[in-house]
Design a protein around this motif. Structure first.
Motif, PDB file in Angstrom:
ATOM      1  N   GLY A 111       0.791  -1.220   0.000  1.00 20.62           N
ATOM      2  CA  GLY A 111       0.000   0.000   0.000  1.00 20.62           C
ATOM      3  C   GLY A 111       0.822   1.268   0.000  1.00 20.62           C
ATOM      4  O   GLY A 111       0.306   2.340  -0.341  1.00 20.62           O
ATOM      5  N   VAL A 112       2.111   1.184   0.368  1.00 18.37           N
ATOM      6  CA  VAL A 112       2.948   2.388   0.350  1.00 18.37           C
ATOM      7  C   VAL A 112       3.274   2.790  -1.083  1.00 18.37           C
ATOM      8  O   VAL A 112       3.278   3.975  -1.418  1.00 18.37           O
ATOM      9  N   LEU A 164      -8.582   1.012 -16.103  1.00 21.80           N
ATOM     10  CA  LEU A 164      -8.032   0.748 -14.779  1.00 21.80           C
ATOM     11  C   LEU A 164      -6.928   1.754 -14.495  1.00 21.80           C
ATOM     12  O   LEU A 164      -6.030   1.945 -15.323  1.00 21.80           O
ATOM     13  N   VAL A 165      -7.002   2.395 -13.344  1.00 27.83           N
ATOM     14  CA  VAL A 165      -6.017   3.402 -12.950  1.00 27.83           C
ATOM     15  C   VAL A 165      -5.431   3.004 -11.599  1.00 27.83           C
ATOM     16  O   VAL A 165      -6.176   2.785 -10.634  1.00 27.83           O
ATOM     17  N   ILE A 166      -4.100   2.909 -11.530  1.00 25.82           N
ATOM     18  CA  ILE A 166      -3.425   2.541 -10.286  1.00 25.82           C
ATOM     19  C   ILE A 166      -2.268   3.511 -10.051  1.00 25.82           C
ATOM     20  O   ILE A 166      -1.299   3.523 -10.814  1.00 25.82           O
ATOM     21  N   PRO A 167      -2.335   4.337  -9.003  1.00 21.45           N
ATOM     22  CA  PRO A 167      -1.239   5.267  -8.720  1.00 21.45           C
ATOM     23  C   PRO A 167      -0.001   4.535  -8.238  1.00 21.45           C
ATOM     24  O   PRO A 167      -0.069   3.419  -7.716  1.00 21.45           O
ATOM     25  N   ALA A 168       1.157   5.182  -8.386  1.00 20.66           N
ATOM     26  CA  ALA A 168       2.427   4.547  -8.044  1.00 20.66           C
ATOM     27  C   ALA A 168       2.710   4.530  -6.556  1.00 20.66           C
ATOM     28  O   ALA A 168       3.533   3.743  -6.104  1.00 20.66           O
ATOM     29  N   SER A 169       2.032   5.382  -5.784  1.00 24.16           N
ATOM     30  CA  SER A 169       2.318   5.410  -4.354  1.00 24.16           C
ATOM     31  C   SER A 169       1.158   6.005  -3.573  1.00 24.16           C
ATOM     32  O   SER A 169       0.262   6.642  -4.129  1.00 24.16           O
ATOM     33  N   GLN A 170       1.217   5.786  -2.268  1.00 25.42           N
ATOM     34  CA  GLN A 170       0.224   6.371  -1.373  1.00 25.42           C
ATOM     35  C   GLN A 170       0.317   7.888  -1.392  1.00 25.42           C
ATOM     36  O   GLN A 170      -0.704   8.586  -1.357  1.00 25.42           O
ATOM     37  N   GLU A 171       1.536   8.412  -1.462  1.00 26.31           N
ATOM     38  CA  GLU A 171       1.718   9.864  -1.523  1.00 26.31           C
ATOM     39  C   GLU A 171       0.988  10.441  -2.732  1.00 26.31           C
ATOM     40  O   GLU A 171       0.319  11.476  -2.637  1.00 26.31           O
ATOM     41  N   GLY A 209      -7.312   1.225  -8.443  1.00 23.08           N
ATOM     42  CA  GLY A 209      -6.664   0.180  -7.673  1.00 23.08           C
ATOM     43  C   GLY A 209      -5.738   0.772  -6.628  1.00 23.08           C
ATOM     44  O   GLY A 209      -5.365   1.943  -6.709  1.00 23.08           O
ATOM     45  N   PRO A 210      -5.340  -0.017  -5.619  1.00 24.52           N
ATOM     46  CA  PRO A 210      -4.411   0.468  -4.592  1.00 24.52           C
ATOM     47  C   PRO A 210      -3.009   0.614  -5.166  1.00 24.52           C
ATOM     48  O   PRO A 210      -2.669  -0.044  -6.152  1.00 24.52           O
ATOM     49  N   PRO A 211      -2.164   1.464  -4.565  1.00 28.48           N
ATOM     50  CA  PRO A 211      -0.806   1.639  -5.078  1.00 28.48           C
ATOM     51  C   PRO A 211      -0.077   0.310  -5.213  1.00 28.48           C
ATOM     52  O   PRO A 211      -0.041  -0.493  -4.274  1.00 28.48           O
ATOM     53  N   GLY A 212       0.490   0.071  -6.362  1.00 27.17           N
ATOM     54  CA  GLY A 212       1.192  -1.174  -6.633  1.00 27.17           C
ATOM     55  C   GLY A 212       1.355  -1.375  -8.124  1.00 27.17           C
ATOM     56  O   GLY A 212       0.999  -0.512  -8.931  1.00 27.17           O
ATOM     57  N   GLY A 234       1.596  -9.115 -15.131  1.00 33.22           N
ATOM     58  CA  GLY A 234       0.723 -10.262 -15.311  1.00 33.22           C
ATOM     59  C   GLY A 234       0.439 -11.045 -14.054  1.00 33.22           C
ATOM     60  O   GLY A 234       0.022 -12.203 -14.119  1.00 33.22           O
ATOM     61  N   GLY A 235       0.662 -10.449 -12.899  1.00 34.75           N
ATOM     62  CA  GLY A 235       0.456 -11.161 -11.649  1.00 34.75           C
ATOM     63  C   GLY A 235      -0.999 -11.258 -11.240  1.00 34.75           C
ATOM     64  O   GLY A 235      -1.524 -12.338 -10.993  1.00 34.75           O
ATOM     65  N   HIS A 236      -1.676 -10.136 -11.158  1.00 35.55           N
ATOM     66  CA  HIS A 236      -3.097 -10.113 -10.801  1.00 35.55           C
ATOM     67  C   HIS A 236      -3.615  -8.711 -11.074  1.00 35.55           C
ATOM     68  O   HIS A 236      -2.875  -7.806 -11.424  1.00 35.55           O
ATOM     69  N   LEU A 237      -4.903  -8.527 -10.950  1.00 36.02           N
ATOM     70  CA  LEU A 237      -5.573  -7.250 -11.222  1.00 36.02           C
ATOM     71  C   LEU A 237      -5.471  -6.870 -12.701  1.00 36.02           C
ATOM     72  O   LEU A 237      -4.387  -6.520 -13.182  1.00 36.02           O
ATOM     73  N   GLY A 238      -6.555  -6.935 -13.412  1.00 31.95           N
ATOM     74  CA  GLY A 238      -6.567  -6.470 -14.787  1.00 31.95           C
ATOM     75  C   GLY A 238      -5.924  -7.397 -15.784  1.00 31.95           C
ATOM     76  O   GLY A 238      -5.378  -6.947 -16.801  1.00 31.95           O
ATOM     77  N   ILE A 239      -5.964  -8.687 -15.542  1.00 26.51           N
ATOM     78  CA  ILE A 239      -5.351  -9.657 -16.448  1.00 26.51           C
ATOM     79  C   ILE A 239      -6.177  -9.752 -17.729  1.00 26.51           C
ATOM     80  O   ILE A 239      -7.413  -9.716 -17.709  1.00 26.51           O
ATOM     81  N   LEU A 240      -5.496  -9.904 -18.854  1.00 25.84           N
ATOM     82  CA  LEU A 240      -6.161  -9.972 -20.151  1.00 25.84           C
ATOM     83  C   LEU A 240      -6.522 -11.404 -20.520  1.00 25.84           C
ATOM     84  O   LEU A 240      -5.745 -12.335 -20.284  1.00 25.84           O
TER      85      LEU A 240
END
Length: 421
Positions: free
Chosen positions: A98-99, A326-333, A355-358, A364-370
Motif C-alpha cells: 500500500g505504500v 483501470l487506474v493505479i497510482p504509483a504510491s500512497q503519496e 486500484g491500490p498503489p502497486g 501479469g500477476g493479478h488485477l486487470g489480467i487480459l
C-alpha cells in the motif's frame, strides 16, 4: 580527460581516482533494494548458504508492491515471512503493501540520492538515474551476495549520450520521447552501456518526466540511464532526506562512445505495437485498433503529473462502453495528491476503476489480467507476449494521455484532439 556519470560513480564506489570503460571493479553498494518477487527468494538463498546476518540493515530497502493486495495464499505467506525477515534483521527501511511501487518509493523516501550506487531486484531499477543515481537491476543470487558482502563487481560501461533539443509539443510527453528512441535506435542501442540524457529539452523535463525515461532505459539495454542532478532534482529531494545532496553530472570533457541528437519539436504521440518495445509507430500511422482495456499505472507512468494529464482528458467525458479503464497510482503519496486535487473524482466520474498503489497488471500477476484475444493500451514499459495475462492477448504501449484518449474512444486514439491549444 574527464569522466562520465557512470565512471565517476564507479570510481568513487571502488575507491579509485578514475576508471575506464571495459575495466572490472568491485563497487561498494550504497543501497540494495528488494521487493516481494526478489527479496524473499534472495533472503532464503542467503540463509540456505549459511549466512545469518545482512551486511548493513540501514542500507537495505524492502517493499511489497507486486502482489498487492495479496491475491492468493502463497503471496500472503510470502508477505508474512518478509515482515518477519525484516524485523529479524533490523531493516527499518521497509515499506509494506500500500505504500507504493519500489521505483516510486525509493525517490519519495529519500533513498535515491545523486551520485549513489544502487542495485535492486528489479530490472527497472534504472529509474533512479533520473536523479543522477547509478542504478541497475540484479538477479536473486546477486542480491543474496550483496546482502552479505555489501559489494558487487561491475564492468565499467561505455557511455552513449542522447542530446534532446527543441520544445515538446502539446499532447506529447516523455513516454513518447523514449518510445521514439526505442523505435528509431532499437532496443539494443544501449546494451550494457550507460546512457546519459542531456540537452536543453532534457533539462526542461520535470523529475516525473525524467523518471519515465530512465525507467525505460533498460528497454534500450542500458546498464544505467542518467539525467544530470540539477536544481529540479534538489527541489524534488528537499525535505525527503537529511543526507547532504549536491548537483551531480559528467565532467565537461568526458568521452562518449556515441552521441545522438533528437529534436522533439515535431514529435507525435508514439505507440509500441506487440510484442516488442521497439516496434514503434507514430499515432498517425496506427489505424483502427479497438481496445478492451486501458491501463494507466506502473513504475513508468503513474506519477502525479502523469495522472493529472490523463484526468484532464477524461474530465467531463466517459469511458467507452466496450472498454474498461483501470487506474493505479504509483504510491500512497500520489494517491493523497490525487484525492486533494480532484484527479480521483475525474477518473471515477469518467467510469474508471481505481486500484491500490502497486504494480497491478503490468507484470501479469493479478488485477486487470487480459483474456485470450483481448487488447490493451497501457502506460507500462513492456509488451512482451503474455506480459499482462494470456499469451494470446495484445499489449500496446503509450503515454497516459494516449491511454486516456483511447479509453474514451474504445480504440487507440490521438490525445491531442482533447487538449485545448
Amino acid at each position: 580527460m574527464g569522466m562520465t556519470m557512470a565512471e565517476k560513480v564507479l570510481a568513487r564506489a571502488s575507491d579509485r581516482d578514475r576508471v575506464h570503460p571495459g575495466e572490472f571493479v568491485t563497487g561498494n553498494i550504497d543501497i540494495l533494494m528488494g521487493h516481494d518477487l526478489s527479496f524473499f527468494t534472495a533472503y532464503e538463498l542467503m540463509v540456505q548458504n549459511g549466512y545469518k546476518k545482512v551486511w548493513d540493515p540501514n542500507k537495505i530497502v524492502v517493499t511489497i508492491d507486486h502482489t498487492v493486495p495479496a491475491p492468493n495464499i502463497r503471496s500472503a505467506e510470502t508477505h508474512r515471512k518478509m515482515r518477519e525477515y525484516v524485523e529479524t534483521q533490523g531493516i527499518k527501511n521497509f515499506y509494506d503493501a500500500g505504500v507504493g511501487i519500489c521505483h516510486q518509493v525509493l525517490p519519495e523516501k529519500g533513498h535515491a540520492l545523486p551520485g549513489r550506487l544502487i542495485v535492486g531486484g528489479d530490472s527497472h531499477t534504472t529509474t533512479y538515474g533520473a536523479l543522477g543515481v547509478a542504478s541497475c537491476g540484479i538477479g536473486h543470487s546477486e542480491i543474496a551476495y550483496v546482502m552479505v558482502k555489501g559489494a558487487l563487481w561491475f564492468r565499467v560501461p561505455e557511455t552513449i549520450k542522447f542530446v534532446l533539443k527543441g520544445v515538446m509539443p502539446q499532447g506529447v510527453s516523455s513516454k513518447d520521447i523514449i518510445l521514439k528512441i526505442a523505435g528509431q535506435y532499437t532496443a539494443e542501442v544501449g546494451q550494457y552501456k550507460a546512457v546519459e540524457f542531456a540537452g536543453p529539452a532534457a533539462k526542461g523535463l520535470s523529475v516525473d518526466q525524467r523518471m519515465t525515461i530512465s525507467n525505460m532505459g533498460v528497454e534500450i539495454g542500458a546498464k544505467f540511464a542518467f539525467f544530470e542532478a540539477d536544481e529540479k532534482t534538489m527541489a524534488f529531494l528537499q525535505g525527503r532526506t537529511n543526507q547532504p545532496v549536491s548537483p551531480f553530472g559528467p565532467d565537461p570533457d568526458a568521452s562518449y562512445l556515441e552521441i545522438y541528437e533528437m529534436d522533439i519539436s515535431s514529435l507525435e504521440p508514439q505507440v509500441a505495437f506487440p510484442h516488442n518495445v521497439d516496434n514503434v509507430k507514430s499515432i498517425s500511422e496506427v489505424g483502427e485498433i479497438p481496445v478492451q482495456q486501458a491501463f494507466i499505472g506502473s513504475c513508468t507512468n503513474a506519477r502525479g503529473e502523469d495522472l493529472a494529464r490523463a484526468a484532464a482528458i477524461l474530465k467531463g467525458r466517459k469511458v467507452h462502453a466496450g472498454t474498461r479503464l483501470l487506474v493505479i497510482p504509483a504510491s500512497q503519496e500520489i494517491s493523497i495528491q490525487m484525492a486533494q486535487s480532484g484527479v480521483i473524482q475525474a477518473f471515477l466520474e469518467a467510469g474508471a476503476m481505481m486500484g491500490p498503489p502497486g504494480c497491478g497488471p503490468c507484470y501479469g500477476g493479478h488485477l486487470g489480467i487480459l483474456a485470450p484475444g483481448e487488447t490493451s493500451i497501457s502506460s507500462t514499459n513492456r509488451n512482451f507476449k503474455g506480459r499482462m495475462g494470456s499469451p494470446e492477448s495484445f499489449v500496446y504501449l503509450a503515454s497516459p494521455e494516449t491511454v486516456a484518449a483511447s479509453a474514451i474512444e474504445g480504440k487507440i486514439a490521438d490525445p491531442r484532439k482533447y487538449l485545448k491549444s
